[in-house]
Design a protein around this motif. Structure first.
Motif, PDB file in Angstrom:
ATOM      1  N   ARG A 152      -8.984  16.173   5.701  1.00 55.08           N
ATOM      2  CA  ARG A 152      -7.987  15.171   5.320  1.00 55.08           C
ATOM      3  C   ARG A 152      -7.851  14.067   6.376  1.00 55.08           C
ATOM      4  O   ARG A 152      -7.383  12.959   6.084  1.00 55.08           O
ATOM      5  CB  ARG A 152      -6.631  15.862   5.104  1.00 55.08           C
ATOM      6  N   TYR A 153      -8.286  14.353   7.596  1.00 58.25           N
ATOM      7  CA  TYR A 153      -8.210  13.363   8.664  1.00 58.25           C
ATOM      8  C   TYR A 153      -9.029  12.116   8.336  1.00 58.25           C
ATOM      9  O   TYR A 153      -8.674  11.001   8.739  1.00 58.25           O
ATOM     10  CB  TYR A 153      -8.706  13.981   9.971  1.00 58.25           C
ATOM     11  N   ALA A 154     -10.124  12.296   7.607  1.00 54.75           N
ATOM     12  CA  ALA A 154     -10.957  11.144   7.241  1.00 54.75           C
ATOM     13  C   ALA A 154     -10.163  10.128   6.427  1.00 54.75           C
ATOM     14  O   ALA A 154     -10.312   8.911   6.605  1.00 54.75           O
ATOM     15  CB  ALA A 154     -12.181  11.610   6.463  1.00 54.75           C
ATOM     16  N   LYS A 155      -9.297  10.602   5.530  1.00 54.83           N
ATOM     17  CA  LYS A 155      -8.463   9.705   4.732  1.00 54.83           C
ATOM     18  C   LYS A 155      -7.431   9.004   5.608  1.00 54.83           C
ATOM     19  O   LYS A 155      -7.171   7.809   5.436  1.00 54.83           O
ATOM     20  CB  LYS A 155      -7.768  10.499   3.620  1.00 54.83           C
ATOM     21  N   LEU A 156      -6.866   9.743   6.547  1.00 57.15           N
ATOM     22  CA  LEU A 156      -5.903   9.149   7.473  1.00 57.15           C
ATOM     23  C   LEU A 156      -6.561   8.038   8.281  1.00 57.15           C
ATOM     24  O   LEU A 156      -5.988   6.945   8.450  1.00 57.15           O
ATOM     25  CB  LEU A 156      -5.366  10.236   8.411  1.00 57.15           C
ATOM     26  N   LEU A 157      -7.762   8.280   8.768  1.00 55.23           N
ATOM     27  CA  LEU A 157      -8.470   7.285   9.551  1.00 55.23           C
ATOM     28  C   LEU A 157      -8.808   6.060   8.696  1.00 55.23           C
ATOM     29  O   LEU A 157      -8.730   4.912   9.161  1.00 55.23           O
ATOM     30  CB  LEU A 157      -9.743   7.901  10.129  1.00 55.23           C
ATOM     31  N   GLU A 158      -9.167   6.302   7.458  1.00 51.42           N
ATOM     32  CA  GLU A 158      -9.435   5.191   6.539  1.00 51.42           C
ATOM     33  C   GLU A 158      -8.196   4.324   6.355  1.00 51.42           C
ATOM     34  O   GLU A 158      -8.281   3.088   6.344  1.00 51.42           O
ATOM     35  CB  GLU A 158      -9.903   5.745   5.197  1.00 51.42           C
ATOM     36  N   ARG A 159      -7.044   4.957   6.196  1.00 54.11           N
ATOM     37  CA  ARG A 159      -5.782   4.214   6.075  1.00 54.11           C
ATOM     38  C   ARG A 159      -5.548   3.337   7.310  1.00 54.11           C
ATOM     39  O   ARG A 159      -5.235   2.143   7.213  1.00 54.11           O
ATOM     40  CB  ARG A 159      -4.624   5.192   5.927  1.00 54.11           C
ATOM     41  N   ALA A 160      -5.693   3.947   8.503  1.00 50.70           N
ATOM     42  CA  ALA A 160      -5.389   3.213   9.733  1.00 50.70           C
ATOM     43  C   ALA A 160      -6.346   2.042   9.942  1.00 50.70           C
ATOM     44  O   ALA A 160      -5.944   0.974  10.412  1.00 50.70           O
ATOM     45  CB  ALA A 160      -5.451   4.168  10.921  1.00 50.70           C
ATOM     46  N   ARG A 161      -7.601   2.238   9.598  1.00 56.29           N
ATOM     47  CA  ARG A 161      -8.595   1.189   9.829  1.00 56.29           C
ATOM     48  C   ARG A 161      -8.556   0.089   8.776  1.00 56.29           C
ATOM     49  O   ARG A 161      -9.141  -0.979   8.977  1.00 56.29           O
ATOM     50  CB  ARG A 161      -9.991   1.811   9.858  1.00 56.29           C
ATOM     51  N   SER A 162      -7.863   0.343   7.673  1.00 53.82           N
ATOM     52  CA  SER A 162      -7.849  -0.636   6.582  1.00 53.82           C
ATOM     53  C   SER A 162      -6.875  -1.781   6.817  1.00 53.82           C
ATOM     54  O   SER A 162      -6.962  -2.808   6.154  1.00 53.82           O
ATOM     55  CB  SER A 162      -7.499   0.062   5.257  1.00 53.82           C
ATOM     56  N   VAL A 163      -5.945  -1.617   7.754  1.00 52.81           N
ATOM     57  CA  VAL A 163      -4.925  -2.640   7.945  1.00 52.81           C
ATOM     58  C   VAL A 163      -5.405  -3.685   8.954  1.00 52.81           C
ATOM     59  O   VAL A 163      -6.297  -3.434   9.770  1.00 52.81           O
ATOM     60  CB  VAL A 163      -3.597  -2.024   8.419  1.00 52.81           C
ATOM     61  N   ASP A 164      -4.814  -4.841   8.895  1.00 55.14           N
ATOM     62  CA  ASP A 164      -5.165  -5.949   9.767  1.00 55.14           C
ATOM     63  C   ASP A 164      -4.950  -5.582  11.234  1.00 55.14           C
ATOM     64  O   ASP A 164      -4.038  -4.825  11.573  1.00 55.14           O
ATOM     65  CB  ASP A 164      -4.306  -7.172   9.411  1.00 55.14           C
ATOM     66  N   GLU A 165      -5.817  -6.115  12.116  1.00 55.10           N
ATOM     67  CA  GLU A 165      -5.730  -5.822  13.544  1.00 55.10           C
ATOM     68  C   GLU A 165      -4.385  -6.241  14.140  1.00 55.10           C
ATOM     69  O   GLU A 165      -3.972  -5.730  15.174  1.00 55.10           O
ATOM     70  CB  GLU A 165      -6.864  -6.544  14.291  1.00 55.10           C
ATOM     71  N   ARG A 166      -3.704  -7.187  13.485  1.00 55.62           N
ATOM     72  CA  ARG A 166      -2.423  -7.657  14.022  1.00 55.62           C
ATOM     73  C   ARG A 166      -1.275  -6.717  13.718  1.00 55.62           C
ATOM     74  O   ARG A 166      -0.197  -6.845  14.290  1.00 55.62           O
ATOM     75  CB  ARG A 166      -2.124  -9.055  13.468  1.00 55.62           C
ATOM     76  N   GLU A 167      -1.491  -5.774  12.812  1.00 50.34           N
ATOM     77  CA  GLU A 167      -0.434  -4.819  12.472  1.00 50.34           C
ATOM     78  C   GLU A 167      -0.286  -3.776  13.588  1.00 50.34           C
ATOM     79  O   GLU A 167      -1.261  -3.348  14.204  1.00 50.34           O
ATOM     80  CB  GLU A 167      -0.758  -4.109  11.160  1.00 50.34           C
ATOM     81  N   GLU A 168       0.949  -3.354  13.797  1.00 48.84           N
ATOM     82  CA  GLU A 168       1.228  -2.327  14.796  1.00 48.84           C
ATOM     83  C   GLU A 168       1.006  -0.934  14.204  1.00 48.84           C
ATOM     84  O   GLU A 168       1.368  -0.676  13.056  1.00 48.84           O
ATOM     85  CB  GLU A 168       2.670  -2.433  15.296  1.00 48.84           C
TER      86      GLU A 168
END
Length: 495
Positions: free
Chosen positions: A392-408
């Motif tokens: 399930r960590y792969a999905k979590l990582l996908e979520r985190a990497r999908s957002v703009d670099e400017r997001e916290e």
């Protein structure tokens, strides 16, 4: 052929298995050294410095197509040493019997434990390689003392030491095994006191030189030389468990038949072959001291690691590889008895037993390999893994990497939720907290659910929440802002 098989299996394992938290920690240390060129040894964490320097020297070969260090790339470092160990074993073991060397090579190349941890970015594959080198160097020196032999012993000893602190256990087991073999065989070898003491001093000087060079970060941090010795006291305390305590028979249990979540496991054929091979090596010690030396060294390490409360599967890698040679000798011995035993009935009985044992061992290897590497590479039902990162960590990582670099991205976890810091290392707007005292909603919040006990009002704020597995018994609650959640929902709708 065996080298090709071993390389392919380790490559497959590297690609299929998610990064472990410890791999993330070790990779992060190596990345900092590669990026900044600076390294300071920490006597309480992370083990020896050699793994990080090897990663630095191999950095161009660890990058993906985009020029970024990747998970699979970092695992090429332990793969190199796992392959080197296989080559070294095949080269030297064949001097004491080609059949046993080939069978050992087959087991080492394809056993789940050596495949998995031969492609795990931790120190164990390197330590195993140098330990085998040390064992072989000690034995060759005993047969013919020389300055070159002493240099080989000192180099292997020093490399073991700068790899991991537990090298002291391997050295102790090998030395005790050597003394026992000499005492039982009552053969003093070719050693003479005066040259021997000079050789010991020379070997010790080489090991000490390697210690000073690596622990001082090539003399940029002189304090590291002392820290390298202080680490033994720190790790002696950590060996008591610190949450990783396991029963005395934990390692033996990995070989015995068991069922985990409906899947059968076990290495009974290996265990029986190792016991038989160990018995035969002790029985024939007068004629063949090398086989007994290898067996007693592997058995000594196995017992030491079993006694120590702190346990995890990869610590078993070195004793397993040595006992695999004993198991190979056991299998070959059955065939030898089937050829040379006097009575025809006894010959056929031993030959049939040898053939049956070999077929059973090959079937067991293939079955365990299929399950451990291909079917359940990151599953909790895989007994060769320990607190491994969940799929399930792969999905979590996908979520985190999908957002703009400017997001916290804010991570609230008692242990930094490794391997997330490694995978998010290129982002600038990432923060880590060990509690929720300063919590405020941000773009993406990742909260260890252990911190949410008694904080029910946080998850009842009407926002977007998801649960993601990190490792067994560890969950991360993901909270996203309305804007980010809307983007995810729209992306899912398009899919």
């Amino acid at each position: 052929m065996l080298l090709g098989l071993a390389f392919w299996l380790r490559s497959e394992s590297s690609q299929r298995r998610l990064f472990h938290a410890d791999e993330g920690v070790q990779s992060y240390q190596a990345w900092r050294l590669i990026e900044s060129g600076e390294y300071r040894y920490d006597a309480s964490e992370h083990h020896g410095p050699l793994l990080y320097y090897m990663a630095k020297w191999m950095a161009p070969f660890l990058e993906d197509e985009s020029g970024t260090l990747s998970d699979a790339g970092m695992r090429r470092v332990p793969m190199l040493f796992s392959m080197a160990m296989l080559f070294m074993g095949l080269y030297f073991f064949r001097r004491y019997g080609g059949g046993a060397a080939l069978l050992w090579g087959l087991v080492f190349a394809s056993a789940p434990l050596s495949v998995i941890y031969g492609s795990y970015f931790v120190q164990e594959a390197m330590l195993s390689c140098f330990t085998l080198g040390f064992l072989l160097a000690v034995y060759r020196y005993w047969l013919g003392p020389s300055w070159w032999g002493a240099a080989a012993v000192g180099s292997a000893l020093g490399l073991m030491h700068v790899t991991k602190e537990t090298a002291v256990l391997h050295v102790a087991a090998i030395c005790v095994a050597g003394v026992l073999v000499v005492w039982i065989r009552k053969q003093g070898g070719q050693l003479k006191p005066a040259p021997f003491l000079k050789h010991v001093g020379f070997a010790g000087g080489i090991a000490l030189a390697l210690h000073c060079v690596f622990f001082s970060s090539f003399f940029e941090n002189p304090k590291g030389m002392l820290d390298g010795f202080a680490a033994f006291f720190n790790y002696a305390e950590r060996s008591q468990g610190q949450g990783h305590e396991k029963p005395l028979l934990y390692y033996l249990g990995l070989f015995l038949p068991q069922r985990l979540e409906g899947v059968r496991w076990g290495e009974v054929a290996f265990l029986v072959a190792a016991v038989w091979g160990g018995f035969r090596s002790l029985w024939k010690m007068k004629a063949d001291g090398f086989a007994a030396f290898v067996f007693l060294s592997g058995l000594g390490m196995f017992l030491l690691y079993s006694i120590i409360p702190y346990k995890n599967p990869w610590l078993l890698l070195t004793p397993y590889c040595l006992l695999a040679y004993t198991a190979a000798l056991g299998g070959v011995e059955l065939f030898r008895l089937g050829i040379w035993e006097g009575a025809q009935l006894r010959r056929w009985s031993f030959f049939a037993a040898g053939m049956g044992a070999l077929l059973f061992l090959c079937f067991e290897l293939r079955s365990n390999l299929q399950k451990a590497v291909f079917s359940y590479p990151s599953a909790t039902r895989n007994p060769y893994l320990y607190m491994h990162t969940t799929p399930r960590y792969a999905k979590l990582l996908e979520r985190a990497r999908s957002v703009d670099e400017r997001e916290e991205i804010s991570i609230y976890s008692p242990d930094a939720a490794w391997p997330l810091p490694w995978h998010l290392r290129s982002r600038e707007r990432v923060g880590y907290w060990t509690d929720l005292a300063s919590y405020r909603p941000g773009g993406i919040d990742l909260i260890d659910t252990r911190l949410l006990e008694g904080q029910e009002e946080l998850v009842n704020d009407g926002g977007f929440w998801e649960l993601h597995g990190l490792r067994p018994n560890t969950l991360l609650a993901l909270r996203a802002s309305d804007g980010i959640a809307e983007e995810w929902i729209q992306a899912n709708a398009k899919d």
